[in-house]
Design an enzyme around this catalytic site. Structure first.
Site, short mmCIF file in Angstrom:
data_model
loop_
_atom_site.label_atom_id
_atom_site.label_comp_id
_atom_site.label_asym_id
_atom_site.label_seq_id
_atom_site.Cartn_x
_atom_site.Cartn_y
_atom_site.Cartn_z
N ARG A 44 -0.72 -1.76 -7.10
CA ARG A 44 -0.93 -2.91 -6.20
C ARG A 44 -1.82 -3.95 -6.89
O ARG A 44 -1.54 -5.16 -6.84
CB ARG A 44 -1.57 -2.40 -4.91
N HIS A 69 -3.36 -9.21 3.18
CA HIS A 69 -4.80 -9.36 3.37
C HIS A 69 -5.07 -10.28 4.55
O HIS A 69 -4.49 -11.36 4.64
CB HIS A 69 -5.46 -9.95 2.13
N LYS A 72 -1.94 -2.90 8.03
CA LYS A 72 -3.12 -2.54 8.81
C LYS A 72 -3.10 -3.27 10.15
O LYS A 72 -2.75 -4.44 10.23
CB LYS A 72 -4.39 -2.91 8.04
N HIS A 126 -2.56 2.38 -5.78
CA HIS A 126 -3.43 1.22 -5.56
C HIS A 126 -3.59 0.44 -6.87
O HIS A 126 -3.73 -0.78 -6.86
CB HIS A 126 -4.78 1.66 -5.03
N ARG A 159 0.85 -1.19 0.00
CA ARG A 159 0.00 0.00 0.00
C ARG A 159 0.88 1.24 0.00
O ARG A 159 2.02 1.21 0.50
CB ARG A 159 -0.92 0.01 1.22
N TYR A 216 -8.71 -10.87 -7.38
CA TYR A 216 -7.71 -10.82 -8.45
C TYR A 216 -7.82 -12.03 -9.38
O TYR A 216 -7.41 -11.96 -10.53
CB TYR A 216 -6.31 -10.72 -7.86
#
Length: 335
Positions: free
Chosen positions: A284, A307, A211, A281, A187, A316
């Site tokens: 990414r 993730h 995150k 993004h 990110r 994806y």
């Protein structure tokens, strides 16, 4: 903003003291216990303040009076004012998180949000660059003249030797930013948060804090290594100053590169290279898609992207299938 045009801060101050304190305690819980980012905390607080403002208008002056009908009424009002499904899904998630926390904290007799349903968020397939387009974007800084791209120097102005060297340093910074974003799929906030010590040159791995403060190791390739070597040897020393600290990527004035500037850099190079509109993004998305198309395992890509759920990575695979179908329709005589 609410329908009356009041901002979240004003609405928060107008809540009854007990509800206002509950919002503040919830925000502290998100930041200190759940280790959520400042952006996530703001989003949750904005939603919860709007929910409690709606509850007060329905006559709920104590948090214990909050029930499922109030939550449903709040979401229904959002729907009638034209909120998108993605926004409704996010607000419902905020309400459920607040309800669960309030119940655990003893402020609600029951977790009323547990039964709150929300529309399934519509997930559009992310736009991705082709491999050749991504390669062209990586080469874009090398085709730029050594002007002060992204610096404070006026475009087109004559620069002295010091200014030319600084402009060259900025180009090296831009190149390593592009290479790292595409090579690792991190990110933009993660890239800008990297320190010099987070790079393991021997193993070609960067240490990323994602995150929730989750740490992961992400590999990168030879082109990114060359860009890193050039930046650290010839670029960063020219931009580094008292404000730099240990930051790997620096702005033109020596401070840590911020995500907004990074987005402008990526978008600017994509535009000058004649490529589709691209963001960090988007790089990414492109990295993940190209990994899967090259045979990478889905769970490996999940780990690389950071993730928490495999469902986030599975989108994806849809991208790859759509590209395959497009190629089939174009090439097969009986498509």
């Amino acid at each position: 903003m609410s329908r009356s045009g009041r901002g979240t801060r004003v609405i928060h101050q107008e809540l009854p003291p007990a509800l206002r304190d509950a919002v503040d305690d919830f925000a502290e819980h998100l930041a200190q216990v759940r280790n959520r980012s400042a952006h996530t905390v703001r989003a949750y607080v904005t939603d919860v303040v709007a929910l409690l403002d709606h509850a007060v208008r329905m006559g709920c002056l104590e948090l214990a009076e909050l029930d499922l009908s109030v939550l449903r009424s709040w979401l229904a009002r959002q729907r009638t004012t034209g909120a998108a499904r993605t926004s409704l899904a996010r607000r419902a998630a905020s309400a459920r998180a607040f309800s669960a926390w309030a119940h655990r904290a003893g402020l609600l007799p029951a977790d009323v949000g547990a039964a709150l349903a929300s529309p399934r968020a519509h997930r559009e397939l992310p736009s991705v660059l082709r491999a050749d387009q991504a390669a062209a974007l990586m080469e874009a800084p090398a085709r730029q003249p050594p002007t002060a791209h992204g610096s404070s120097t006026t475009t087109g102005a004559t620069v002295d030797a010091t200014g030319a060297a600084a402009a060259e340093a900025v180009l090296l910074r831009d190149r390593v930013l592009l290479e790292l974003l595409y090579a690792t799929g991190v990110r933009v906030s993660e890239a800008c948060g990297l320190d010099v010590g987070d790079v393991d040159h021997g193993r070609r791995v960067i240490r990323v804090f994602g995150k929730g403060g989750r740490e992961r190791a992400v590999p990168y390739g030879v082109p990114a290594q060359r860009a890193l070597d050039d930046w650290l040897r010839r670029g960063r020393p020219l931009l580094a100053g008292a404000r730099s600290g240990d930051a790997l990527l620096l702005g033109a004035r020596g401070g840590r590169l911020n995500p907004t500037t990074a987005r402008q850099i990526v978008g600017g190079y994509a535009e000058t290279a004649g490529l589709p509109r691209t963001s960090p993004h988007g790089l990414r998305h492109s990295a993940a898609t190209h990994l899967l198309e090259g045979g990478a395992d889905l769970r490996a890509v999940q780990e690389l992207l950071g993730h928490s759920s495999l469902a986030s990575t599975q989108i994806y695979t849809h991208v790859s299938v759509e590209r395959l179908r497009a190629a089939y329709r174009q090439a097969h005589p009986r498509a």
